[in-house]
Design an enzyme around this catalytic site. Structure first.
Site, mmCIF file in Angstrom:
data_model
loop_
_atom_site.group_PDB
_atom_site.id
_atom_site.type_symbol
_atom_site.label_atom_id
_atom_site.label_comp_id
_atom_site.label_asym_id
_atom_site.label_seq_id
_atom_site.Cartn_x
_atom_site.Cartn_y
_atom_site.Cartn_z
ATOM 1 N N ARG A 2 -1.694 -9.446 3.460
ATOM 2 C CA ARG A 2 -1.555 -9.021 4.666
ATOM 3 C C ARG A 2 -2.364 -10.220 5.471
ATOM 4 O O ARG A 2 -3.640 -10.561 5.184
ATOM 5 C CB ARG A 2 -1.794 -7.899 4.592
ATOM 6 C CG ARG A 2 -0.440 -6.425 4.385
ATOM 7 C CD ARG A 2 -1.062 -5.152 4.647
ATOM 8 N NE ARG A 2 -0.137 -4.426 3.687
ATOM 9 C CZ ARG A 2 -0.621 -3.950 2.537
ATOM 10 N NH1 ARG A 2 -2.037 -4.465 1.187
ATOM 11 N NH2 ARG A 2 0.169 -3.172 1.225
ATOM 12 N N LYS A 58 -5.572 -1.646 2.290
ATOM 13 C CA LYS A 58 -5.139 -0.550 2.210
ATOM 14 C C LYS A 58 -6.114 0.139 2.156
ATOM 15 O O LYS A 58 -6.002 0.453 0.624
ATOM 16 C CB LYS A 58 -3.805 -0.182 2.775
ATOM 17 C CG LYS A 58 -3.362 -1.224 3.826
ATOM 18 C CD LYS A 58 -2.063 -0.436 4.397
ATOM 19 C CE LYS A 58 -0.618 -1.476 5.121
ATOM 20 N NZ LYS A 58 0.639 -0.828 5.729
ATOM 21 N N HIS A 103 3.350 -11.607 8.103
ATOM 22 C CA HIS A 103 4.178 -10.318 7.739
ATOM 23 C C HIS A 103 5.304 -11.267 6.781
ATOM 24 O O HIS A 103 5.666 -10.826 6.052
ATOM 25 C CB HIS A 103 4.554 -9.450 8.082
ATOM 26 C CG HIS A 103 4.701 -8.344 7.580
ATOM 27 N ND1 HIS A 103 3.234 -8.370 7.209
ATOM 28 C CD2 HIS A 103 5.552 -6.874 7.547
ATOM 29 C CE1 HIS A 103 3.789 -6.531 6.197
ATOM 30 N NE2 HIS A 103 4.809 -6.824 6.811
ATOM 31 N N ARG A 126 4.898 -13.244 3.761
ATOM 32 C CA ARG A 126 4.091 -12.025 3.149
ATOM 33 C C ARG A 126 5.652 -12.017 2.140
ATOM 34 O O ARG A 126 6.000 -11.217 1.041
ATOM 35 C CB ARG A 126 3.999 -10.958 3.598
ATOM 36 C CG ARG A 126 3.386 -9.917 2.259
ATOM 37 C CD ARG A 126 2.396 -8.843 3.064
ATOM 38 N NE ARG A 126 2.141 -7.480 2.392
ATOM 39 C CZ ARG A 126 2.023 -7.101 1.696
ATOM 40 N NH1 ARG A 126 0.926 -8.133 1.142
ATOM 41 N NH2 ARG A 126 2.152 -5.757 1.436
ATOM 42 N N HIS A 130 1.169 -2.488 -2.479
ATOM 43 C CA HIS A 130 1.954 -1.655 -2.517
ATOM 44 C C HIS A 130 1.639 -0.430 -3.007
ATOM 45 O O HIS A 130 1.123 -0.514 -4.919
ATOM 46 C CB HIS A 130 3.348 -1.974 -2.766
ATOM 47 C CG HIS A 130 3.922 -2.990 -0.861
ATOM 48 N ND1 HIS A 130 5.689 -3.390 -1.709
ATOM 49 C CD2 HIS A 130 3.983 -2.929 0.051
ATOM 50 C CE1 HIS A 130 5.683 -4.607 -0.354
ATOM 51 N NE2 HIS A 130 4.862 -3.925 0.147
ATOM 52 N N TYR A 146 13.073 -5.713 -1.309
ATOM 53 C CA TYR A 146 12.589 -6.788 -1.548
ATOM 54 C C TYR A 146 14.368 -6.414 -2.660
ATOM 55 O O TYR A 146 14.916 -8.181 -2.498
ATOM 56 C CB TYR A 146 11.906 -7.688 -2.273
ATOM 57 C CG TYR A 146 10.531 -7.545 -1.274
ATOM 58 C CD1 TYR A 146 10.867 -8.088 -0.494
ATOM 59 C CD2 TYR A 146 9.477 -6.761 -1.730
ATOM 60 C CE1 TYR A 146 9.748 -8.271 0.425
ATOM 61 C CE2 TYR A 146 8.374 -6.032 -0.229
ATOM 62 C CZ TYR A 146 8.766 -7.387 0.916
ATOM 63 O OH TYR A 146 7.341 -7.698 1.389
#
Length: 331
Positions: free
Chosen positions: A178, A202, A276, A279, A302, A311
């Site tokens: 990210r 995150k 993004h 990514r 994730h 995806y």
């Protein structure tokens, strides 16, 4: 129909984007509760500043709605929550926005119940339309190569900013990190001996992400020939940062977005995208190259495999398009 007046029923509507003014207009006990919730999100859950702002914006909207309609937050019920979402729908909020705000409300009311501010948790019964989960356009592999070539060509003059921009684009595409993770990298996070980078993702979770030879070459060139020239203006403030801005401080995500937009914009026919999009492109190309979903999930950081599975829709759609064009019995 609920009133459209401001938080105290003055008839003055607070602008949607002016979250600070709306927050300041709330009753003092509610403001204190939101302050406590902000600390919870930042310190206990370790969420990014951007995520915290998004959560708080939705919470301020909800509490402002309650106050504007003469209610007390301590008496919040499912009917009020539904009326709040209904108002947003009337004002044109998309399914995605409604789903996000409902999720934010559920998280907030659950926390408020645990904190003793609500006798029960009405958010547990709140249902919103499922968001349309879709990915933005991705680059084809050859387009991604063109973007990298464009950035490398700019760096041939050995200008420090051009060297930095080439390293940014190469590392974003090589790792799929990210933009916030990229800007948070320090020089010591890059291990050239193993060709991996340590990323803080995150929720404060660390992960190790590999990168290839082209990214190594670009990052080494930036560190050897470009970084010191920009660091002169930093006066020690960002001495650990891997990527620096033009004035020597740690690179801002907005600057990184401009770098990617310019690089992608140089390729005719490529979808306009920022970090993004790179990514998403990296994830798609990994899957097309034979990587398994679990590995891609680990690389991207994730929390759930369901996010990574999005995806597969892109790769399947692309395979269908190729089949339609190439197979004699496709039509």
């Amino acid at each position: 129909m609920p009133s459209t007046e401001g938080p105290h029923g003055t008839g003055k509507r607070v602008r949607k984007h002016d979250s600070r003014a709306a927050r300041a207009a709330l009753p003092e006990p509610v403001r204190k509760l939101i302050d406590d919730y902000e600390r919870h999100l930042s310190l206990e859950r370790g969420l990014s500043a951007h995520t915290v702002r998004a959560y708080l914006g939705d919470v301020v909207s909800l509490t402002g709605f309650v106050d504007a309609n003469g209610g007390r937050f301590s008496a919040l019920d499912i009917g009020t929550l539904r009326a709040w979402l209904a108002r947003q729908r009337e004002e044109g909020a998309s399914r995605t926005t409604l789903a996000r705000r409902a999720a934010a409300a559920r998280t907030f009311t659950a926390w408020a119940h645990r904190a003793g501010a609500l006798a029960t948790d009405p958010g547990g019964r709140l249902v919103a339309p499922r968001a349309h989960r879709k990915l933005p356009g991705v680059l084809r592999a050859e387009q991604a190569s063109e973007v990298m070539r464009f950035s490398a060509a700019g760096a041939e003059q050995r200008d420090p900013v051009a060297l930095r921009d080439s390293a940014i684009v190469e590392l974003l595409y090589a790792t799929g990190v990210r933009v916030s993770e990229l800007c948070g990298l320090d020089v010591g996070d890059v291990d050239f001996s193993r060709r991996v980078v340590l990323v803080l993702g995150k929720g404060g979770k660390e992960r190790v992400v590999p990168f290839g030879v082209p990214a190594e070459t670009a990052v080494r060139a930036w560190l050897d020939e470009g970084r010191e020239k920009l660091a002169v203006a930093a006066k020690g403030k960002a001495e650990a940062a891997l990527f620096l801005g033009a004035r020597g401080g740690r690179l801002d995500p907005r600057a990184a977005r401009r770098v990617v937009h310019d690089a992608v914009g140089s390729v005719p026919g490529a979808n306009d995208m920022g970090p993004h999009g790179l990514r998403h492109s990296a994830a798609t190309h990994l899957l097309e190259g034979g990587a398994d979903l679990r590995s891609v999930q680990e690389l991207l950081g994730h929390a759930t495999l369901a996010t990574t599975q999005l995806y597969t829709h892109v790769t399947v759609d692309r395979l269908k398009a190729i089949h339609d064009r190439a197979h004699p019995r496709a039509r």
